[in-house]
Write a protein that holds these residues in place. Structure first.
Motif, PDB file in Angstrom:
ATOM      1  N   TYR A   5       0.942  -0.880  -0.019  1.00  0.00           N
ATOM      2  CA  TYR A   5       0.036  -0.183  -0.011  1.00  0.00           C
ATOM      3  C   TYR A   5       0.921   1.052   0.034  1.00  0.00           C
ATOM      4  CZ  TYR A   5      -3.419   3.532   1.686  1.00  0.00           C
ATOM      5  OH  TYR A   5      -3.883   4.883   1.617  1.00  0.00           O
ATOM      6  N   THR A   6       0.796   2.297  -0.886  1.00  0.00           N
ATOM      7  CA  THR A   6       1.607   3.093  -1.000  1.00  0.00           C
ATOM      8  C   THR A   6       1.073   4.676  -0.992  1.00  0.00           C
ATOM      9  OG1 THR A   6       3.290   2.010  -2.395  1.00  0.00           O
ATOM     10  CG2 THR A   6       3.457   4.274  -2.491  1.00  0.00           C
ATOM     11  N   THR A   7       1.454   5.353  -0.297  1.00  0.00           N
ATOM     12  CA  THR A   7       1.007   6.656  -0.152  1.00  0.00           C
ATOM     13  C   THR A   7       1.983   7.743   0.241  1.00  0.00           C
ATOM     14  OG1 THR A   7      -0.552   8.228   1.182  1.00  0.00           O
ATOM     15  CG2 THR A   7       0.677   6.641   2.352  1.00  0.00           C
ATOM     16  N   SER A   8       1.887   9.097   0.323  1.00  0.00           N
ATOM     17  CA  SER A   8       2.821   9.821   0.413  1.00  0.00           C
ATOM     18  C   SER A   8       2.614  10.789   1.650  1.00  0.00           C
ATOM     19  CB  SER A   8       2.951  10.941  -0.900  1.00  0.00           C
ATOM     20  OG  SER A   8       1.817  11.595  -1.341  1.00  0.00           O
ATOM     21  N   ARG A   9       3.644  11.557   1.856  1.00  0.00           N
ATOM     22  CA  ARG A   9       3.661  12.619   2.898  1.00  0.00           C
ATOM     23  C   ARG A   9       4.751  13.459   2.982  1.00  0.00           C
ATOM     24  NH1 ARG A   9      -0.114   9.969   4.154  1.00  0.00           N
ATOM     25  NH2 ARG A   9      -0.824   9.402   6.176  1.00  0.00           N
ATOM     26  N   ARG A  10       4.342  14.967   2.952  1.00  0.00           N
ATOM     27  CA  ARG A  10       5.267  15.979   2.953  1.00  0.00           C
ATOM     28  C   ARG A  10       6.066  16.262   4.139  1.00  0.00           C
ATOM     29  NH1 ARG A  10       6.499  18.896  -0.992  1.00  0.00           N
ATOM     30  NH2 ARG A  10       4.340  18.837  -2.384  1.00  0.00           N
ATOM     31  N   VAL A  11       7.181  16.510   4.191  1.00  0.00           N
ATOM     32  CA  VAL A  11       7.837  17.051   5.285  1.00  0.00           C
ATOM     33  C   VAL A  11       7.553  18.577   5.955  1.00  0.00           C
ATOM     34  CG1 VAL A  11      10.050  17.425   6.253  1.00  0.00           C
ATOM     35  CG2 VAL A  11       9.887  15.516   4.820  1.00  0.00           C
ATOM     36  N   GLU A  12       6.838  18.678   6.743  1.00  0.00           N
ATOM     37  CA  GLU A  12       6.430  19.899   7.270  1.00  0.00           C
ATOM     38  C   GLU A  12       7.605  20.662   8.168  1.00  0.00           C
ATOM     39  OE1 GLU A  12       3.730  21.284   6.143  1.00  0.00           O
ATOM     40  OE2 GLU A  12       2.895  19.464   5.157  1.00  0.00           O
ATOM     41  N   PHE A  13       7.393  21.861   8.283  1.00  0.00           N
ATOM     42  CA  PHE A  13       8.404  22.511   9.157  1.00  0.00           C
ATOM     43  C   PHE A  13       8.577  22.057  10.508  1.00  0.00           C
ATOM     44  CE2 PHE A  13       9.755  26.102  11.794  1.00  0.00           C
ATOM     45  CZ  PHE A  13      11.037  26.267  11.143  1.00  0.00           C
ATOM     46  N   ALA A  14       7.355  21.873  10.946  1.00  0.00           N
ATOM     47  CA  ALA A  14       7.167  21.014  12.382  1.00  0.00           C
ATOM     48  C   ALA A  14       8.027  19.944  12.318  1.00  0.00           C
ATOM     49  CB  ALA A  14       6.126  21.117  12.850  1.00  0.00           C
ATOM     50  N   ASP A  15       8.230  19.119  11.433  1.00  0.00           N
ATOM     51  CA  ASP A  15       8.710  17.822  11.403  1.00  0.00           C
ATOM     52  C   ASP A  15      10.357  18.035  11.439  1.00  0.00           C
ATOM     53  OD1 ASP A  15       6.265  16.541  11.253  1.00  0.00           O
ATOM     54  OD2 ASP A  15       6.466  16.908   8.916  1.00  0.00           O
ATOM     55  N   THR A  16      10.960  19.179  11.298  1.00  0.00           N
ATOM     56  CA  THR A  16      12.174  19.180  11.162  1.00  0.00           C
ATOM     57  C   THR A  16      12.929  19.988  12.516  1.00  0.00           C
ATOM     58  OG1 THR A  16      12.205  21.400  10.118  1.00  0.00           O
ATOM     59  CG2 THR A  16      11.923  19.612   8.699  1.00  0.00           C
ATOM     60  N   ASP A  17      14.307  19.695  12.384  1.00  0.00           N
ATOM     61  CA  ASP A  17      15.090  20.545  13.222  1.00  0.00           C
ATOM     62  C   ASP A  17      15.631  21.853  12.803  1.00  0.00           C
ATOM     63  OD1 ASP A  17      17.265  20.072  11.339  1.00  0.00           O
ATOM     64  OD2 ASP A  17      17.978  18.381  12.771  1.00  0.00           O
ATOM     65  N   MET A  18      16.342  22.815  13.503  1.00  0.00           N
ATOM     66  CA  MET A  18      16.894  23.905  12.982  1.00  0.00           C
ATOM     67  C   MET A  18      17.669  24.067  11.943  1.00  0.00           C
ATOM     68  SD  MET A  18      15.689  26.132  15.039  1.00  0.00           S
ATOM     69  CE  MET A  18      16.661  27.697  14.651  1.00  0.00           C
ATOM     70  N   ALA A  19      18.160  22.936  11.324  1.00  0.00           N
ATOM     71  CA  ALA A  19      18.915  22.823  10.013  1.00  0.00           C
ATOM     72  C   ALA A  19      18.148  22.397   8.684  1.00  0.00           C
ATOM     73  CB  ALA A  19      20.086  21.685  10.053  1.00  0.00           C
ATOM     74  N   PHE A  38      -3.677   3.009   5.901  1.00  0.00           N
ATOM     75  CA  PHE A  38      -3.650   1.691   5.374  1.00  0.00           C
ATOM     76  C   PHE A  38      -4.916   0.975   6.098  1.00  0.00           C
ATOM     77  CE2 PHE A  38      -2.219  -2.581   6.390  1.00  0.00           C
ATOM     78  CZ  PHE A  38      -2.451  -3.186   4.999  1.00  0.00           C
ATOM     79  N   PHE A  39      -5.239   1.111   7.324  1.00  0.00           N
ATOM     80  CA  PHE A  39      -6.449   0.255   7.893  1.00  0.00           C
ATOM     81  C   PHE A  39      -7.844   0.816   7.325  1.00  0.00           C
ATOM     82  CE2 PHE A  39      -3.649  -1.746  10.843  1.00  0.00           C
ATOM     83  CZ  PHE A  39      -4.429  -2.721  11.611  1.00  0.00           C
ATOM     84  N   ARG A  40      -7.895   2.159   7.130  1.00  0.00           N
ATOM     85  CA  ARG A  40      -9.299   2.641   6.524  1.00  0.00           C
ATOM     86  C   ARG A  40      -9.322   1.975   5.084  1.00  0.00           C
ATOM     87  NH1 ARG A  40      -7.486   7.342   9.299  1.00  0.00           N
ATOM     88  NH2 ARG A  40      -6.553   8.197   7.202  1.00  0.00           N
ATOM     89  N   SER A  41      -8.309   2.066   4.259  1.00  0.00           N
ATOM     90  CA  SER A  41      -8.301   1.193   2.919  1.00  0.00           C
ATOM     91  C   SER A  41      -8.640   0.074   3.173  1.00  0.00           C
ATOM     92  CB  SER A  41      -7.084   1.402   2.391  1.00  0.00           C
ATOM     93  OG  SER A  41      -5.993   0.576   2.723  1.00  0.00           O
ATOM     94  N   MET A  42      -8.612  -0.776   4.264  1.00  0.00           N
ATOM     95  CA  MET A  42      -9.042  -2.176   4.417  1.00  0.00           C
ATOM     96  C   MET A  42     -10.587  -2.306   4.926  1.00  0.00           C
ATOM     97  SD  MET A  42      -6.572  -4.488   4.140  1.00  0.00           S
ATOM     98  CE  MET A  42      -5.734  -4.077   2.701  1.00  0.00           C
ATOM     99  N   GLY A  43     -11.218  -0.840   5.174  1.00  0.00           N
ATOM    100  CA  GLY A  43     -12.506  -0.948   5.462  1.00  0.00           C
ATOM    101  C   GLY A  43     -12.619  -0.757   7.099  1.00  0.00           C
ATOM    102  N   THR A  44     -11.503  -0.816   7.751  1.00  0.00           N
ATOM    103  CA  THR A  44     -11.690  -0.665   9.225  1.00  0.00           C
ATOM    104  C   THR A  44     -10.956   0.464   9.716  1.00  0.00           C
ATOM    105  OG1 THR A  44     -11.695  -2.021  11.148  1.00  0.00           O
ATOM    106  CG2 THR A  44      -9.831  -2.236   9.332  1.00  0.00           C
ATOM    107  N   SER A  45     -10.573   0.592  11.170  1.00  0.00           N
ATOM    108  CA  SER A  45      -9.784   1.489  11.864  1.00  0.00           C
ATOM    109  C   SER A  45      -9.057   0.882  12.961  1.00  0.00           C
ATOM    110  CB  SER A  45     -10.988   2.567  12.435  1.00  0.00           C
ATOM    111  OG  SER A  45     -10.206   3.369  13.172  1.00  0.00           O
ATOM    112  N   VAL A  46      -7.950   1.381  13.320  1.00  0.00           N
ATOM    113  CA  VAL A  46      -7.387   1.145  14.418  1.00  0.00           C
ATOM    114  C   VAL A  46      -7.839   1.239  15.643  1.00  0.00           C
ATOM    115  CG1 VAL A  46      -5.030   1.554  13.180  1.00  0.00           C
ATOM    116  CG2 VAL A  46      -5.941   3.214  14.728  1.00  0.00           C
ATOM    117  N   MET A  47      -8.950   1.783  15.700  1.00  0.00           N
ATOM    118  CA  MET A  47     -10.046   2.034  16.829  1.00  0.00           C
ATOM    119  C   MET A  47     -11.368   1.661  16.514  1.00  0.00           C
ATOM    120  SD  MET A  47      -9.946   2.277  20.438  1.00  0.00           S
ATOM    121  CE  MET A  47      -8.430   2.880  20.822  1.00  0.00           C
TER     122      MET A  47
END
Length: 142
Positions: A5-19, A38-47
């Motif tokens: 199962y493939t998806t994407s995420r963008r690295v946000e400013f809050a995800d980084t250090d000072m560099a 992934f769980f939602r794509s399987m028709g369920t939830s982790v909770m």
């Protein structure tokens, strides 16, 4: 060959250090976020709730991540999830992070299907058969 199962995420400013480099804890947050997707794509939830109304969830038994190359603020990361191991109640998912052709990180999380009783105690249970059958289709044949 295992199905991913493939998806994407963008690295946000809050995800980084000072560099501007992605902070290591971000990979764990991304793995969890992608697990939920992934769980939602399987028709369920982790909770969810079981047939008796008890909460069902997937607490962690272990999590690990190896870092292969740096990622930076604004990078778009492709994340592939593979079912590494499927038990009756446990599930191990593997994660591969890439920026274009560059392997950034690889991780794994092992979880177990549990119910929470009215007193708050966790007990492992077999995962729902419908979910297990869907996950089984993603496992690489041995």
């Amino acid at each position: 060959m295992a199905v991913s199962y493939t998806t994407s995420r963008r690295v946000e400013f809050a995800d980084t250090d000072m560099a501007g480099l992605i902070h290591f804890v971000t990979f764990y947050r991304m793995m969890e976020s992608v697990e939920h997707e992934f769980f939602r794509s399987m028709g369920t939830s982790v909770m969810s709730r079981d047939e008796n109304g008890l909460r069902r969830g997937w607490p962690r038994l272990g999590a690990e991540c190896e870092f292969h190359a740096p990622a930076y603020f604004e990078d778009e990361l492709s994340i592939a999830v593979t079912v590494e191991k499927l038990g009756c109640s446990s599930l191990t998912l593997s994660y591969e992070f890439h920026r274009d052709e560059t392997r950034i990180a690889s991780g794994r999380m092992k979880t177990v299907c549990c119910v929470v009783d009215t007193g708050g105690k966790l007990s492992s249970i077999e995962m729902p058969i419908e979910l297990r059958n869907r996950l089984k289709k993603m496992v690489e044949p041995e």
